[in-house]
Design an enzyme around this catalytic site. Structure first.
Site: not given
Ligand code: AMP
Length: 331
Positions: A14, A89, A128, A134, A146
């Site tokens: 996204k 969300r 990532r 992160r 998640r």
């Protein structure tokens, strides 16, 4: 205004595609994840509260993200719409968003989903973590949480938006970044893009919203700028006036001013140079008067006794009234 939601599980891409879409269609890209990470980096109270939740792969409370979204809706100007990324969300957030938009006479125009499998989510978040560092991508446990949170809380939004008839989907695994982007642009290009010049519907929903905002200001009035680019140096605006709002007596040396009353009742009052009242024009109510063109250099103000909504237009870029353009009068 157009309201688009870029949807998908974590790691779908996204954030990767949002910037390009937003700049092509003059949309404001809003990533709630990015906003929360900035709050954490700045060490704000909100950031401190969100940090542990985010780092464990949980969601932050609905009211926190909704507050940020509402603030941006109020303060963002000059765009054709919003591209929401990471919001809503939960079904509650989607319902609250619908409610918020309905108050403005707006709705969600499309939900564009980038779909990837759980295995790809896992692979991408691990990768990532090595690139962006992160904290919420860092451990297998957080990533698993998640994924579970996505299926439990966020995935039900697919049915919600399918039912609303606004859901569209592309595959996030159909090739490289360029292939996914091409699909996204195909989708956007196929939708109505006539909004590229900003459309504003001037209805009760908008007036009600401005009225609410006017209540929160000491001036008891609120304006809505109708210009949609920074190059536009005309002055075209709506104003909502609450009873008791006080506007200084002033003049414009370089332009006439057109004032049209759209709703309610008010007086436009013209003054002589010595501060005495020259003429009072009742507008609205039974007066049958709905507008006035105030000539250049004529001292004037507006007095509202009930809620009033006006459209005003003048030439040239807006500037605050200079001291020599304000007249002290006893009222
Ligand atoms: P993202 O950058 O979109 O992956 O978001 C990172 C994290 O921020 C999420 O895992 C949540 O903890 C939090 N977050 C972002 N958006 C929301 C939202 N709409 N509702 C609740 N939590 C959110």
């Amino acid at each position: 205004m157009k309201f688009y939601i870029l949807f998908g599980p974590p790691g779908a891409g996204k954030g990767t595609h949002a910037g390009a879409i937003a700049s092509k269609y003059n949309l404001k890209h809003v990533s709630t994840g990015e906003l929360l990470r900035s709050e954490i980096a700045a060490g704000t109270e909100l950031g401190k509260m969100a940090k542990n939740l985010i780092e464990a792969g949980n969601l932050v409370p609905d009211y926190v993200v909704e507050g940020m979204i509402e603030h941006l809706f109020h303060t963002t100007k000059g765009v054709a719409g919003f591209l929401l990324d990471g919001f809503p969300r939960t079904v509650q957030q989607a319902e609250d968003l619908d409610h918020l938009l309905a108050q403005r006479g707006e709705k969600v125009n499309a939900v564009i989903s980038i779909m990837i499998s759980d295995a790809t989510v896992r692979e991408r978040l691990k990768h990532r973590a090595t690139v962006e560092g992160r904290a919420d991508d860092a451990s297998d446990e957080t990533i698993s949480n998640r994924i579970v949170t996505y299926h439990k809380k966020t995935e039900p939004l697919i049915a919600y938006y399918k039912q609303a008839g606004v859901y569209r989907e592309v595959s996030g695994e159909c090739g490289g970044v360029e292939a996914v982007r091409a699909q996204l642009f195909d989708l956007f290009n196929g939708m109505d893009t006539s909004f590229l010049g900003e459309q504003v519907v001037m209805d009760n929903a908008l007036f009600d919203l401005l009225e609410q905002q006017a209540h929160d200001t000491p001036r008891l009035r609120m304006n809505y700028d109708l210009r949609n680019t920074t190059e536009d140096d005309s002055q075209r605006m709506l104003n909502v006036w609450l009873p008791g709002s006080k506007l200084e007596v002033h003049r414009h040396q370089h332009s006439n001013e057109t004032v049209l009353l759209l709703k309610g009742k008010m007086d436009v009052v013209l003054y002589n140079d010595d501060g005495t009242e020259a003429q009072r024009i009742h507008m609205g109510g039974d007066s049958g008067v709905y507008g006035i063109n105030i000539p250049k250099n004529v001292w004037h103000t507006v007095e509202a006794f009930k809620l009033a909504v006006t459209f005003t237009a003048k030439d040239g870029a807006w500037a605050p009234n200079a001291p020599e353009d304000i007249l002290e009068v006893k009222r």
